[in-house]
Design a protein around this motif. Structure first.
Motif, short mmCIF file in Angstrom:
data_model
loop_
_atom_site.label_atom_id
_atom_site.label_comp_id
_atom_site.label_asym_id
_atom_site.label_seq_id
_atom_site.Cartn_x
_atom_site.Cartn_y
_atom_site.Cartn_z
N ALA A 13 0.83 -1.22 0.00
CA ALA A 13 0.00 0.00 0.00
C ALA A 13 0.86 1.26 0.00
O ALA A 13 0.60 2.19 -0.76
CB ALA A 13 -0.94 -0.01 1.21
N ALA A 14 1.88 1.30 0.84
CA ALA A 14 2.72 2.50 0.93
C ALA A 14 3.54 2.72 -0.34
O ALA A 14 3.81 3.86 -0.72
CB ALA A 14 3.65 2.40 2.14
N PHE A 15 3.93 1.63 -1.00
CA PHE A 15 4.80 1.74 -2.18
C PHE A 15 4.02 1.89 -3.49
O PHE A 15 4.59 2.19 -4.52
CB PHE A 15 5.72 0.50 -2.26
N LYS A 16 2.71 1.69 -3.47
CA LYS A 16 1.88 1.70 -4.70
C LYS A 16 2.12 2.91 -5.61
O LYS A 16 2.19 2.75 -6.82
CB LYS A 16 0.41 1.57 -4.34
N PRO A 17 2.29 4.15 -5.08
CA PRO A 17 2.52 5.28 -5.99
C PRO A 17 3.84 5.19 -6.77
O PRO A 17 4.04 5.93 -7.73
CB PRO A 17 2.55 6.49 -5.06
N PHE A 18 4.74 4.29 -6.36
CA PHE A 18 6.06 4.21 -6.97
C PHE A 18 6.29 2.95 -7.80
O PHE A 18 7.25 2.86 -8.54
CB PHE A 18 7.13 4.28 -5.86
N GLY A 19 5.41 1.95 -7.63
CA GLY A 19 5.57 0.70 -8.36
C GLY A 19 5.02 -0.47 -7.58
O GLY A 19 4.04 -0.33 -6.84
N ASP A 20 5.67 -1.62 -7.74
CA ASP A 20 5.20 -2.86 -7.14
C ASP A 20 6.17 -3.38 -6.10
O ASP A 20 7.39 -3.30 -6.29
CB ASP A 20 5.08 -3.96 -8.23
N VAL A 21 5.64 -3.97 -5.02
CA VAL A 21 6.45 -4.74 -4.09
C VAL A 21 6.37 -6.19 -4.56
O VAL A 21 5.29 -6.72 -4.78
CB VAL A 21 5.94 -4.62 -2.64
N ILE A 22 7.53 -6.78 -4.74
CA ILE A 22 7.60 -8.16 -5.23
C ILE A 22 7.81 -9.07 -4.01
O ILE A 22 8.90 -9.09 -3.43
CB ILE A 22 8.75 -8.32 -6.24
N LEU A 95 14.76 4.15 -1.65
CA LEU A 95 14.53 5.59 -1.56
C LEU A 95 13.88 6.06 -2.85
O LEU A 95 14.47 5.89 -3.93
CB LEU A 95 15.85 6.31 -1.31
N VAL A 96 12.68 6.62 -2.77
CA VAL A 96 11.91 6.98 -3.96
C VAL A 96 11.28 8.36 -3.83
O VAL A 96 11.17 8.92 -2.73
CB VAL A 96 10.78 5.94 -4.22
N ALA A 97 10.84 8.86 -4.99
CA ALA A 97 10.04 10.07 -5.08
C ALA A 97 9.11 9.91 -6.28
O ALA A 97 9.41 9.14 -7.20
CB ALA A 97 10.92 11.31 -5.23
N PRO A 98 8.00 10.61 -6.30
CA PRO A 98 7.04 10.45 -7.39
C PRO A 98 7.62 10.84 -8.75
O PRO A 98 8.55 11.65 -8.83
CB PRO A 98 5.90 11.40 -7.03
N PRO A 99 7.05 10.28 -9.83
CA PRO A 99 7.47 10.70 -11.17
C PRO A 99 7.14 12.17 -11.40
O PRO A 99 6.26 12.73 -10.75
CB PRO A 99 6.66 9.80 -12.11
N GLY A 100 7.86 12.77 -12.30
CA GLY A 100 7.64 14.18 -12.64
C GLY A 100 8.89 14.73 -13.29
O GLY A 100 9.89 14.02 -13.45
N ASP A 101 8.83 15.99 -13.67
CA ASP A 101 9.97 16.61 -14.35
C ASP A 101 11.16 16.80 -13.43
O ASP A 101 12.30 16.87 -13.88
CB ASP A 101 9.57 17.97 -14.95
N GLY A 102 10.92 16.89 -12.15
CA GLY A 102 12.00 17.04 -11.18
C GLY A 102 11.57 16.44 -9.87
O GLY A 102 10.49 15.85 -9.76
#
Length: 166
Positions: A13-22, A95-102
């Motif tokens: 649930a926490a990682f969903k905005p960034f991809g998949d937990v395998i 360590l992640v951040a949402p997609p975007g131009d920056g």
């Protein structure tokens, strides 16, 4: 101003905005091979088709960074996803951040895996290069090969840097 980022447990649930937990825990599965094998089906989607990319499998052998460390850069892959699956059962950081131009340092999220979880970064998601916690930690990597620039990097100025602690 330097901010401190602490790791939170990695959950789907926490990682969903960034991809998949395998991971197998809580994942859909069914029996195959006359009932002798559990298949944990479609744990992540490989996205490499942009610019006629092809899926490849690699192994990375990573060394830990001294902790705590200062986050000075992030990267993203605009043409495909990238999966990291640990070969052992040692935890690692994500360590992640949402997609975007920056990306701004206040958008960073830090996760700690349980050692049996992998991650699949969605196309365009900002992430730090692999953050091993033990020497010679190995990962199976599934990502894209092909034409085009598939790695963008961004560097933070000193006012945007964040310290990572576990």
């Amino acid at each position: 101003m330097l901010s401190v980022l602490k790791a939170e447990p990695l959950t789907k649930a926490a990682f969903k905005p960034f991809g998949d937990v395998i991971e197998t825990e809580g994942s859909r599965h069914f029996l195959i091979n006359n009932g002798s094998t559990e298949r944990f089906h479609r744990l992540a989607d490989v996205d490499v088709s942009a610019a006629q990319g092809e899926p490849i499998i690699s192994i990375f052998r990573a060394q830990p960074l001294p902790m705590p460390f200062t986050v000075k850069m992030m990267e993203r892959h605009p043409l495909g996803s990238q999966a990291f699956i640990p070969r052992g059962e040692e935890p690692f950081l994500v360590l992640v951040a949402p997609p975007g131009d920056g990306v701004n340092s206040d958008q960073l999220r830090l996760f700690l895996t349980n050692g049996r979880q992998g991650v699949n970064y969605s196309r365009g998601v900002w992430h730090h290069p692999v953050l091993a916690l033990k020497p010679d930690q190995e990962f199976i990597i599934i990502d894209r090969a092909g034409e085009g620039n598939n790695c963008d990097e961004i560097y933070f100025d000193s006012g945007q840097q964040t310290v990572v602690e576990i």
